[in-house]
Design a protein around this motif. Structure first.
Motif, short mmCIF file in Angstrom:
data_model
loop_
_atom_site.label_atom_id
_atom_site.label_comp_id
_atom_site.label_asym_id
_atom_site.label_seq_id
_atom_site.Cartn_x
_atom_site.Cartn_y
_atom_site.Cartn_z
N VAL A 107 9.89 -18.78 2.67
CA VAL A 107 8.63 -18.16 3.05
C VAL A 107 8.70 -16.65 2.84
CG1 VAL A 107 6.99 -17.77 4.93
CG2 VAL A 107 8.22 -19.94 4.78
N PHE A 108 7.69 -16.11 2.15
CA PHE A 108 7.46 -14.68 2.11
C PHE A 108 6.28 -14.40 3.04
CE2 PHE A 108 9.61 -15.50 -1.87
CZ PHE A 108 10.49 -14.44 -1.97
N SER A 109 6.39 -13.36 3.84
CA SER A 109 5.32 -13.13 4.81
C SER A 109 4.98 -11.66 4.94
CB SER A 109 5.73 -13.67 6.19
OG SER A 109 4.67 -13.52 7.12
N GLY A 110 3.69 -11.41 5.13
CA GLY A 110 3.19 -10.07 5.40
C GLY A 110 1.95 -10.16 6.27
N HIS A 111 1.60 -9.07 6.92
CA HIS A 111 0.44 -9.09 7.81
C HIS A 111 -0.74 -8.37 7.17
CE1 HIS A 111 0.99 -4.88 9.26
NE2 HIS A 111 2.28 -5.14 9.19
N LEU A 112 -1.93 -8.81 7.55
CA LEU A 112 -3.18 -8.30 6.98
C LEU A 112 -3.81 -7.20 7.81
CD1 LEU A 112 -4.71 -11.76 5.97
CD2 LEU A 112 -3.73 -10.06 4.42
N ASP A 113 -3.43 -7.07 9.06
CA ASP A 113 -4.02 -6.03 9.91
C ASP A 113 -3.30 -4.70 9.70
OD1 ASP A 113 -1.73 -7.18 11.13
OD2 ASP A 113 -2.32 -6.45 13.10
N THR A 114 -3.96 -3.64 10.10
CA THR A 114 -3.40 -2.29 10.00
C THR A 114 -3.57 -1.57 11.33
OG1 THR A 114 -5.41 -1.11 9.34
CG2 THR A 114 -4.15 -2.20 7.58
N ASP A 115 -2.86 -0.48 11.45
CA ASP A 115 -3.09 0.45 12.54
C ASP A 115 -4.45 1.13 12.33
OD1 ASP A 115 -1.83 1.83 14.85
OD2 ASP A 115 -2.11 3.60 13.62
N PRO A 116 -5.16 1.54 13.39
CA PRO A 116 -6.41 2.28 13.20
C PRO A 116 -6.21 3.57 12.42
CG PRO A 116 -6.22 1.51 15.47
CD PRO A 116 -4.89 1.25 14.82
N VAL A 117 -7.27 4.04 11.79
CA VAL A 117 -7.21 5.26 10.98
C VAL A 117 -6.94 6.48 11.85
CG1 VAL A 117 -8.56 6.82 9.53
CG2 VAL A 117 -8.65 4.34 9.14
N GLY A 118 -7.58 6.56 13.01
CA GLY A 118 -7.39 7.71 13.88
C GLY A 118 -8.40 8.81 13.59
N PRO A 119 -8.43 9.86 14.42
CA PRO A 119 -9.46 10.90 14.31
C PRO A 119 -9.16 12.00 13.30
CG PRO A 119 -8.09 11.32 16.22
CD PRO A 119 -7.59 10.02 15.62
N GLN A 120 -7.93 12.12 12.83
CA GLN A 120 -7.58 13.22 11.94
C GLN A 120 -8.16 13.02 10.55
OE1 GLN A 120 -3.18 13.03 13.17
NE2 GLN A 120 -3.43 15.19 12.65
N ALA A 121 -8.44 14.14 9.89
CA ALA A 121 -8.99 14.09 8.54
C ALA A 121 -7.91 13.70 7.54
CB ALA A 121 -9.57 15.45 8.17
N TRP A 122 -8.31 12.91 6.55
CA TRP A 122 -7.41 12.48 5.48
C TRP A 122 -7.73 13.26 4.21
CZ3 TRP A 122 -4.78 7.28 4.88
CH2 TRP A 122 -4.46 6.73 6.13
#
Length: 384
Positions: free
Chosen positions: A79-94
């Motif tokens: 089995v190869f496994s990875g997750h689809l969710d991410t941490d929130p972006v947050g308030p700082q500018a990118w």
């Protein structure tokens, strides 16, 4: 040859960038997750490649994906496994919009590029290339994409408990490790201690039962709670630990509260049992209820196991430099899979974990292409 022209057995960097960018465009910030849209997208892509694929929806907008290249049953599945969710972006500018998937100077930018939609795309391409080869593996080669890893591994546990992976013999988690082979990580036991009382006016405290006082009595002395895990050190992972992180209770300056709660985070190492910790916590005062928020046991597999040796060999062959094992400082879905299935797991993937959850998160395109080759080589050694 430029980065975007680089190829691995017929897979171009442009292909893996395209799939990763499509995933980055789908907002799966956890909370709340909403991974089902990404699950459906990956399922469509995998089915388009001719791979047997199932979506496992659950909850409100959540979903897992399982894709399988069937083997002939001579070996347990890989089995190869990875997750689809991410941490929130947050308030700082990118510098770049976090879901635009901008490629600049050989880097793919975006929330989840490193942790871990880029790696998910690389695993999917590796599986597709194995399927295209026309060779039938001795054991199934499976891609398991999960929801909820960033919070509680609910997707991984659901998939494991559903029986979808009962034929699996080992698992590779593609989290960012800088291509080190993670053969261990600490466990986590998150609990909330809840104390109830009798609400009353603070001018007559003798007529109330103050829940905050009851909770503070339960917490005192804190050294006793820390001692449940303190003093145990693992050579790979360092010491076990406990942290008191939240205390809440009361809603007015003149009212004795009837409810109070404290949240504690225990980080454990192999050999420590979470049920024993919970039992000791509950024995402190039966008037305080212990609610388990997350129960993720530690993960460990011996360095001389076939799984670890195969991963090391694959990384060394692709990078042209000796690979190394190490214990990892973070949690992964491996805890849920190993706990339910009882199979060995390693964690290996592109990019350093230090860039996870950061502003302007990025992953080098070269590492994405290398990951495809590494995952493919692991599969060829373990499943064929």
């Amino acid at each position: 040859m430029s980065t975007t022209e680089a190829r691995v057995d017929g897979t171009s960097a442009a292909e893996v960038i395209a799939l990763a960018r499509e995933l980055l465009a789908i907002d799966t910030a956890n909370p709340p997750g909403n991974e089902l849209a990404a699950a459906d997208h990956m399922a469509d892509w995998l089915r388009g490649a001719g791979i047997e694929t199932t979506v496992q929806p659950f909850g409100d907008g959540r979903g897992n994906v399982l894709a399988r290249v069937p083997g002939n049953g001579e070996r347990p599945g890989l089995v190869f496994s990875g997750h689809l969710d991410t941490d929130p972006v947050g308030p700082q500018a990118w510098k770049h919009a976090p879901r635009a998937g901008v490629v600049e100077d050989g880097r793919l930018y975006g929330r989840g590029a490193l942790d871990m939609k880029g790696s998910v795309a690389a695993m999917a391409l590796a599986l597709r290339d194995l399927h295209r080869s026309g060779r039938r593996p001795a054991g199934d080669v499976v891609l398991a994409l999960t929801a909820g890893e960033e919070s509680d591994s609910c997707g991984a546990r659901l998939m494991a408990e559903s029986g979808m992976l009962d034929d699996a013999g080992s698992i590779v988690i593609g989290e960012p490790t800088g291509f080190d082979v993670g053969n261990a990580h600490r466990g986590a036991l998150w609990i909330r201690a809840e104390a109830s009382g009798v609400r009353g006016h603070s001018s007559k405290p003798d007529r109330a039962t103050n829940a905050l006082c009851r909770l503070l009595d339960w917490l005192h002395p804190l050294d006793e709670i820390e001692a449940l895990v303190a003093g145990v050190t693992d050579p790979l992972l360092g010491p076990a630990s406990m942290s008191l992180n939240v205390i809440s209770g009361g809603d007015a300056p003149n009212v004795a509260p009837d409810f109070a709660a404290a949240t504690l985070d225990f980080r454990t190492v192999p050999g420590q049992r979470h049920d024993e910790i919970l039992s000791a916590l509950r024995e402190r005062d039966d008037r305080v209820e212990i609610v388990v928020l997350r129960d993720a046991p530690p993960v460990f597999v011996e360095e001389d196991s076939k799984l670890v040796r195969t991963a090391l060999h694959a990384v060394t062959a692709v990078l042209g430099a000796p690979a190394q094992t190490r214990g990892l400082p973070y949690l992964t879905d491996a805890s849920a899979f190993v706990d339910v299935l009882g199979i060995p797991a390693v964690i290996v993937g592109p990019g350093p974990e230090s860039r996870a959850h950061t502003v302007d998160e990025f992953l080098e395109v070269e590492a994405l292409v290398q990951a495809i080759d590494i995952f493919r080589r692991i599969a060829e050694q373990l499943a064929f």
